[in-house]
Design a protein around this motif. Structure first.
Motif, PDB file in Angstrom:
ATOM      1  N   THR A 193     144.834 -40.647 117.288  1.00 12.77           N
ATOM      2  CA  THR A 193     143.817 -39.685 116.860  1.00 12.77           C
ATOM      3  C   THR A 193     143.446 -39.894 115.392  1.00 12.77           C
ATOM      4  O   THR A 193     144.322 -40.018 114.538  1.00 12.77           O
ATOM      5  N   VAL A 194     142.136 -39.979 115.141  1.00 10.50           N
ATOM      6  CA  VAL A 194     141.652 -40.096 113.771  1.00 10.50           C
ATOM      7  C   VAL A 194     141.000 -38.764 113.411  1.00 10.50           C
ATOM      8  O   VAL A 194     140.109 -38.294 114.126  1.00 10.50           O
ATOM      9  N   HIS A 195     141.457 -38.156 112.322  1.00  4.99           N
ATOM     10  CA  HIS A 195     140.845 -36.898 111.890  1.00  4.99           C
ATOM     11  C   HIS A 195     139.781 -37.220 110.864  1.00  4.99           C
ATOM     12  O   HIS A 195     140.085 -37.424 109.694  1.00  4.99           O
ATOM     13  N   ALA A 196     138.539 -37.284 111.322  1.00  3.31           N
ATOM     14  CA  ALA A 196     137.448 -37.660 110.419  1.00  3.31           C
ATOM     15  C   ALA A 196     137.053 -36.484 109.533  1.00  3.31           C
ATOM     16  O   ALA A 196     136.834 -36.649 108.346  1.00  3.31           O
ATOM     17  N   LEU A 197     136.970 -35.328 110.120  1.00  4.43           N
ATOM     18  CA  LEU A 197     136.671 -34.114 109.346  1.00  4.43           C
ATOM     19  C   LEU A 197     137.731 -33.072 109.672  1.00  4.43           C
ATOM     20  O   LEU A 197     138.024 -32.820 110.827  1.00  4.43           O
ATOM     21  N   ARG A 198     138.318 -32.465 108.627  1.00  2.00           N
ATOM     22  CA  ARG A 198     139.440 -31.555 108.847  1.00  2.00           C
ATOM     23  C   ARG A 198     139.073 -30.118 108.503  1.00  2.00           C
ATOM     24  O   ARG A 198     139.852 -29.400 107.873  1.00  2.00           O
ATOM     25  N   GLY A 199     137.872 -29.700 108.835  1.00  3.76           N
ATOM     26  CA  GLY A 199     137.493 -28.314 108.550  1.00  3.76           C
ATOM     27  C   GLY A 199     136.571 -28.237 107.357  1.00  3.76           C
ATOM     28  O   GLY A 199     137.003 -28.155 106.216  1.00  3.76           O
ATOM     29  N   ILE A 200     135.275 -28.347 107.633  1.00  5.18           N
ATOM     30  CA  ILE A 200     134.285 -28.348 106.556  1.00  5.18           C
ATOM     31  C   ILE A 200     133.520 -27.033 106.608  1.00  5.18           C
ATOM     32  O   ILE A 200     133.021 -26.631 107.654  1.00  5.18           O
ATOM     33  N   ASP A 201     133.430 -26.374 105.466  1.00  4.55           N
ATOM     34  CA  ASP A 201     132.548 -25.218 105.341  1.00  4.55           C
ATOM     35  C   ASP A 201     131.494 -25.594 104.318  1.00  4.55           C
ATOM     36  O   ASP A 201     131.837 -26.013 103.212  1.00  4.55           O
ATOM     37  N   LEU A 202     130.239 -25.465 104.721  1.00  2.00           N
ATOM     38  CA  LEU A 202     129.182 -25.936 103.822  1.00  2.00           C
ATOM     39  C   LEU A 202     127.908 -25.172 104.128  1.00  2.00           C
ATOM     40  O   LEU A 202     127.561 -24.953 105.281  1.00  2.00           O
ATOM     41  N   VAL A 203     127.242 -24.738 103.083  1.00  2.00           N
ATOM     42  CA  VAL A 203     125.942 -24.094 103.249  1.00  2.00           C
ATOM     43  C   VAL A 203     124.924 -24.879 102.442  1.00  2.00           C
ATOM     44  O   VAL A 203     125.166 -25.223 101.298  1.00  2.00           O
ATOM     45  N   ILE A 204     123.815 -25.223 103.084  1.00  2.00           N
ATOM     46  CA  ILE A 204     122.738 -25.905 102.369  1.00  2.00           C
ATOM     47  C   ILE A 204     121.508 -25.003 102.446  1.00  2.00           C
ATOM     48  O   ILE A 204     121.096 -24.590 103.530  1.00  2.00           O
ATOM     49  N   ARG A 205     120.971 -24.683 101.273  1.00  2.00           N
ATOM     50  CA  ARG A 205     119.794 -23.811 101.224  1.00  2.00           C
ATOM     51  C   ARG A 205     118.521 -24.638 101.292  1.00  2.00           C
ATOM     52  O   ARG A 205     118.517 -25.814 100.934  1.00  2.00           O
ATOM     53  N   ARG A 206     117.481 -23.973 101.770  1.00  2.00           N
ATOM     54  CA  ARG A 206     116.196 -24.675 101.851  1.00  2.00           C
ATOM     55  C   ARG A 206     115.738 -25.083 100.471  1.00  2.00           C
ATOM     56  O   ARG A 206     115.854 -24.329  99.517  1.00  2.00           O
ATOM     57  N   GLY A 207     115.234 -26.310 100.376  1.00  2.00           N
ATOM     58  CA  GLY A 207     114.714 -26.794  99.103  1.00  2.00           C
ATOM     59  C   GLY A 207     115.782 -27.432  98.230  1.00  2.00           C
ATOM     60  O   GLY A 207     115.494 -27.918  97.143  1.00  2.00           O
ATOM     61  N   GLU A 208     117.005 -27.472  98.704  1.00  2.00           N
ATOM     62  CA  GLU A 208     118.075 -28.051  97.931  1.00  2.00           C
ATOM     63  C   GLU A 208     118.040 -29.579  98.010  1.00  2.00           C
ATOM     64  O   GLU A 208     117.526 -30.143  98.977  1.00  2.00           O
ATOM     65  N   PHE A 209     118.580 -30.246  96.994  1.00  2.00           N
ATOM     66  CA  PHE A 209     118.770 -31.692  97.010  1.00  2.00           C
ATOM     67  C   PHE A 209     120.254 -31.917  96.782  1.00  2.00           C
ATOM     68  O   PHE A 209     120.763 -31.724  95.680  1.00  2.00           O
ATOM     69  N   LEU A 210     120.934 -32.282  97.863  1.00  2.00           N
ATOM     70  CA  LEU A 210     122.391 -32.360  97.825  1.00  2.00           C
ATOM     71  C   LEU A 210     122.837 -33.815  97.869  1.00  2.00           C
ATOM     72  O   LEU A 210     122.357 -34.594  98.706  1.00  2.00           O
ATOM     73  N   ALA A 211     123.707 -34.188  96.955  1.00  2.00           N
ATOM     74  CA  ALA A 211     124.275 -35.531  96.996  1.00  2.00           C
ATOM     75  C   ALA A 211     125.678 -35.449  97.557  1.00  2.00           C
ATOM     76  O   ALA A 211     126.430 -34.525  97.242  1.00  2.00           O
ATOM     77  N   VAL A 212     126.026 -36.427  98.414  1.00  2.00           N
ATOM     78  CA  VAL A 212     127.349 -36.461  99.018  1.00  2.00           C
ATOM     79  C   VAL A 212     128.028 -37.738  98.563  1.00  2.00           C
ATOM     80  O   VAL A 212     127.482 -38.830  98.727  1.00  2.00           O
TER      81      VAL A 212
END
Lengths: 245, 403
Positions: free
Chosen positions: A32-51
């Motif tokens: 088993t590969v755990h790629a994501l371990r519980g992500i909480d994220l809010v993106i608002r309209r008009g935002e420019f988000l870098a990851v």
């Protein structure tokens, strides 16, 4: 459905994307590969988000889920109030068709088709008539400054130009969310700057929400906010101009 | 949407002209052979029918014995006909145009130092009416010649040519075994039957001459007769059967010891043979169409693999499964329809050449062309579906990652 945010989305107080407890695992048992371990994220309209984040930190998986190309193993993904996890494969395809634009590191244009035809492609699937389609595609090409190259195939264009065609293809449907996966990864610094200025312009002038994966801090600086992934979790979050927390 | 997909398919095919042509080769060959076979078969059937019409389509033959039994069968046991039977048929059966008693023998015909094996036929002048066979030159038998059994003969063109070359046989004398007879007429040429028999290889003499000088009996081997126009040969046949059963005292429930053969029967038998042959060749062609279909499936699978990335892009920007399915299905159908069109053209060319070579008429059969085309379309759908579904079911993430 259409490209514009509807009443239900407005009622969401400008929240475009809400991840809560998103987990993604691949394989079973010991493998088993755990790629994501519980992500909480809010993106608002008009935002420019870098990851940002090292390879294998889960940012690509996160982008795939954001782009409705993949579904989370558990957790809830609300896009404009729509529970994406409950959608069928076809429902997710329709969401992509009407609300999402993609820009890839490798451009991913159809090599045998002209720039104009590449930009027209999403509109074909939206069932637009040829005349209307061509008009919109020309507008989009003009917005990225490549109207004079409309009949060139990708092979006849430079990397920066190809990426601009890809941006025009993503923008032609006026998406609610533009997902860019290392859009400058294959480009020299000059072209990279052009691409980033283009994205910033779309974000500021048209209010397009953008999520961009990048390895390059200079590119991330164009965004309003940067999140860092590490081992399947969001490690840190920085508002533009702020010091890392 | 369909229009775009069609253009897309044409473009994909044009990108790989050589591969596409090789792919459709199987379909081309399959369709071409169906078209060629059916067209040639149709021509052959038409020719057979017209040849039989040249025998006299309203002609019937009455023979002792049963049908096509060989020697030693019922035929030998059955009593033969004689002059009285002929007169009875002439007098009591309604709707007859002409009735000719016929006896035949295979004999050597000799003229000077030339000789030729032929069949000698003893009959009356009515034979020419029954067979609808005019003379080319000379005259038919006189009443006196028939009654007294004069040694006169009428030659078929083949016999005339073999015995006299370019010379004029009229008035000359030929010998049929011990019978020396004078040539009084030459028949018009009738050509070969569809069995490959040369109808012009015949010497005709008066029946009485035949009975006295060759057969040595008053038997009549067969009665040829023709029905008047507008009279059904079936009813004539039934009348003759009734009459002969009565004359030959065949009890109720017993089988006939004679046979009335109607030309329609021969037509049916012959066209039946051609039909069986056509069906057989059709089966072979179906197998090659199947192989062609598998070829299309194979190439479509390769094409799906090659274009995995393209499929990924399409799926990512909003193509539904059915859009991708349709795209590849249409490509397969376009390919196979091209195969069908080229196959039809090629098949017609083959049929044209074959018809020339076999001197059979070339008859276009639009029905089979439509069927062949629809069949090739159906092959495209059937064999294109699996690869198309595979393309449609691709995971966009994996497909985009594919190099």
């Amino acid at each position: 459905m259409n490209g514009r945010p509807d009443a239900a989305a407005d009622a969401w107080n400008g929240v475009l994307v809400a991840f809560s407890g998103i987990v993604k695992t691949y394989g079973m048992g010991d493998a088993t590969v755990h790629a994501l371990r519980g992500i909480d994220l809010v993106i608002r309209r008009g935002e420019f988000l870098a990851v940002m984040g090292p390879s294998g930190s889960g940012k690509s998986t996160c982008m795939n889920i954001l782009g409705c190309l993949d579904t989370p193993t558990s957790g809830t993904y609300l896009f404009q109030g729509i529970d994406v996890g409950a959608l069928s494969r076809e429902g997710r395809a329709l969401l992509r068709r009407h609300r999402l634009g993609f820009v890839f590191q490798g451009f991913n244009l159809l090599n045998q088709s002209s720039a104009l035809e590449n930009v027209e492609l999403p509109l074909i699937y939206r069932g637009l008539q040829p005349r209307e389609r061509r008009r919109k595609a020309r507008e989009a090409l003009e917005a990225v400054g490549l109207l004079d190259r409309q009949s060139h195939t990708p092979g006849e264009l430079s990397g920066g130009q190809q990426q601009r065609v890809a941006i025009a293809r993503a923008m032609v449907i006026e998406p609610a969310l533009l997902l860019a996966d290392e859009p400058t990864g294959n480009l020299d610094s000059g072209s990279s700057r052009e691409i980033m200025e283009l994205l910033t312009a779309f974000n500021e002038d048209r209010g397009i929400t953008i999520v961009m994966v990048t390895h390059d801090g200079n590119m991330a600086a164009y965004a309003n906010r940067t999140i860092h992934f590490l081992d399947g979790r969001i490690d840190s979050e920085v508002q533009n101009g702020d010091e890392p927390t | 949407m369909i229009r775009e997909t069609l253009l897309l398919a044409l473009r994909a095919i044009r990108r790989n002209v050589l591969r596409s042509s090789l792919t459709i080769l199987g379909i081309v060959i399959g369709v071409a052979s169906v078209i060629a076979m059916v067209t040639l078969g149709g021509g052959a059937t038409a020719q057979v029918s017209s040849e039989i019409a040249s025998l006299g389509s309203n002609m019937l033959q009455v023979r002792p014995g049963q049908g096509f039994h060989g020697p030693g069968g019922a035929r030998s046991a059955a009593p033969s006909f004689d002059r009285k039977d002929v007169e009875a048929i002439r007098g009591q059966v309604y709707g007859l145009e002409a009735v000719a008693p016929v006896s035949t023998a295979g004999l050597q015909a000799v003229s000077g130092n030339r000789n030729w094996s032929t069949s000698v036929l003893g009959t009356t002048n009515e034979y020419f009416d029954v067979r609808d066979w005019p003379l080319g030159s000379g005259r038919i038998f006189g009443e006196g010649e028939l009654r007294s059994g004069k040694a006169v003969c009428i030659l078929g063109t083949t016999v005339g040519r073999e015995l006299f070359g370019d010379g004029d046989p009229l008035g000359a004398s030929i010998r049929l075994e011990k019978l020396a007879c004078t040539v009084i007429g030459i028949l018009a040429s009738k050509g070969q039957t569809s069995f490959g028999q040369d109808q012009d290889d015949v010497v005709i003499i008066p029946l009485r001459t035949f009975q006295r000088r060759i057969a040595g009996s008053t038997d009549v081997e067969a009665v040829y007769l023709s029905a008047l126009d507008g009279v059904s040969t079936t009813s004539v046949k039934q009348d003759i059967e009734g009459l002969m059963r009565e004359r030959r005292r065949i009890a109720e429930g017993k089988d006939d010891d004679f046979h009335v053969r109607d030309m329609q029967e021969i037509v049916t038998a012959l066209t039946g043979t051609t039909r069986v042959l056509t069906a057989l060749l059709g089966a072979v062609a179906a197998v090659s169409l199947l192989v062609g279909g598998i070829g299309i499936m194979n190439i479509m699978l390769v094409s799906v693999t090659e274009r995995t990335r393209e499929i990924g892009i399409r799926l990512a920007i909003g193509a539904l499964e059915r859009d991708v399915l349709l795209q590849f299905l249409i490509e397969a159908v376009v390919l196979s329809s091209f195969g069908g069109i080229f196959g039809i053209l090629f098949g017609l060319l083959m049929a044209l050449a074959g018809a020339r070579a076999m001197s059979v008429p070339f008859i276009l059969n639009p029905g089979i062309m439509v069927v062949a085309f629809l069949f090739s379309v159906a092959i495209g759908v059937a064999f294109g579906y699996f690869p198309a579904r595979r393309a449609a079911r691709l995971d966009p993430i994996d497909a985009l990652r594919h190099e």
